[in-house]
Design an enzyme around this catalytic site. Sequence first.
Site, PDB file in Angstrom:
ATOM      1  CE  LYS A 133       3.190  -5.916   3.601  1.00 42.86           C
ATOM      2  NZ  LYS A 133       2.774  -4.829   4.655  1.00 42.86           N
ATOM      3  CG  ASP A 164      -0.402  -0.158   2.516  1.00 43.37           C
ATOM      4  OD1 ASP A 164       0.784  -0.093   2.564  1.00 43.37           O
ATOM      5  OD2 ASP A 164      -1.111   0.074   3.494  1.00 43.37           O
ATOM      6  CB  SER A 165       4.522   1.762   0.129  1.00 46.92           C
ATOM      7  OG  SER A 165       4.986   0.580  -0.559  1.00 46.92           O
ATOM      8  CD  GLU A 221       0.973  -1.360   7.842  1.00 42.87           C
ATOM      9  OE1 GLU A 221       0.506  -0.679   8.784  1.00 42.87           O
ATOM     10  OE2 GLU A 221       1.470  -1.050   6.802  1.00 42.87           O
ATOM     11  CD  GLU A 227       8.235  -0.089   7.181  1.00 37.59           C
ATOM     12  OE1 GLU A 227       8.634   0.788   6.786  1.00 37.59           O
ATOM     13  OE2 GLU A 227       7.143  -0.943   6.890  1.00 37.59           O
ATOM     14  CG  ASP A 282       0.413  -4.336   2.266  1.00 34.73           C
ATOM     15  OD1 ASP A 282       0.897  -5.090   2.631  1.00 34.73           O
ATOM     16  OD2 ASP A 282       1.330  -3.165   2.101  1.00 34.73           O
TER      17      ASP A 282
END
EC number: 2.1.2.11
Length: 288
Positions: A117, A48-49, A119, A186, A87
């Site tokens: 993925k 999602d970056s 977070e 990260e 993501d």
Amino acid sequence: MSRKSMLNIVKIKKMKKDGIPISMVTAYDYPSAKLSEEANVDIILVGDSLGNVVLGYNSTIPVTLEDMVYHSRAVARGAENTFIVTDMPFMTYHGSIDETLRGVRKIMQEGHAHAVKMEGGKEICPTVEAIVKSGVPVLGHIGLTPQSVNQIGGYRIQGKDAKDAQRLMDEAKALEAAGAFGIVLELVTEQVAEAISKELSIPTIGIGAGRYCDGQVLVFHDILQYASPYMEKRFVKTYADIGSVIREGLGNYVKEVKERSFPSAEHVFTADEQVLDSLYGSDTSKEE
């Protein structure tokens, strides 16, 4: 070029057991995915970056599920033989399980990903477990979690004291117990990332987490310094500066257009005289 053999989560876990480092690249579109596959990257992450890198947002928070599906589908077309993780974007897995699974289904069915993925630590473990039970592999992500940047107070290094180190270890173990096949670490201090990597049976993939993770991930655009302006990052190594090459090439194109030196004779196509006659009429027809 020989056809690449695709990984799966069984092979990925075995890579950790055998001590084979895992290479992951974050890519967002067809050409970057195709180039990554040709370079034999083990895993492609559709992160999602993309909000920051290719959509121009100042964080990942505005990125939608539709954005992720769109970019994941493009990556899947470019890397047909590479394991693709996509993501789950901001606030798409913090509601009901049914709502979360609908989003996961879109990413898998429409985005053609092989895993998702997510977070977070202990707070998302019940959701991770539900997704895994539905048959979808999950890659965890702890340490700096960009979707929570407003809550954690900015982009800060994680694991700098004993309390925080223990929190990260507990979160990693909880995600492993919930069924995650691996965990991204990260911006975690190297010592803490090493301790977590040794403790877990599933692979860790570091970004700014030192030398002792089971694999590494960097963004395609960072590896190649493909941005303007490019912001230096301590944890990134530039392997090629294509941004400068692109700017130079575009500048030369503009210059030649202005000078009328492009296109030159080698770039044009010619037509038969009959074609020109049909457009403008022949001299004979004018005389008549």
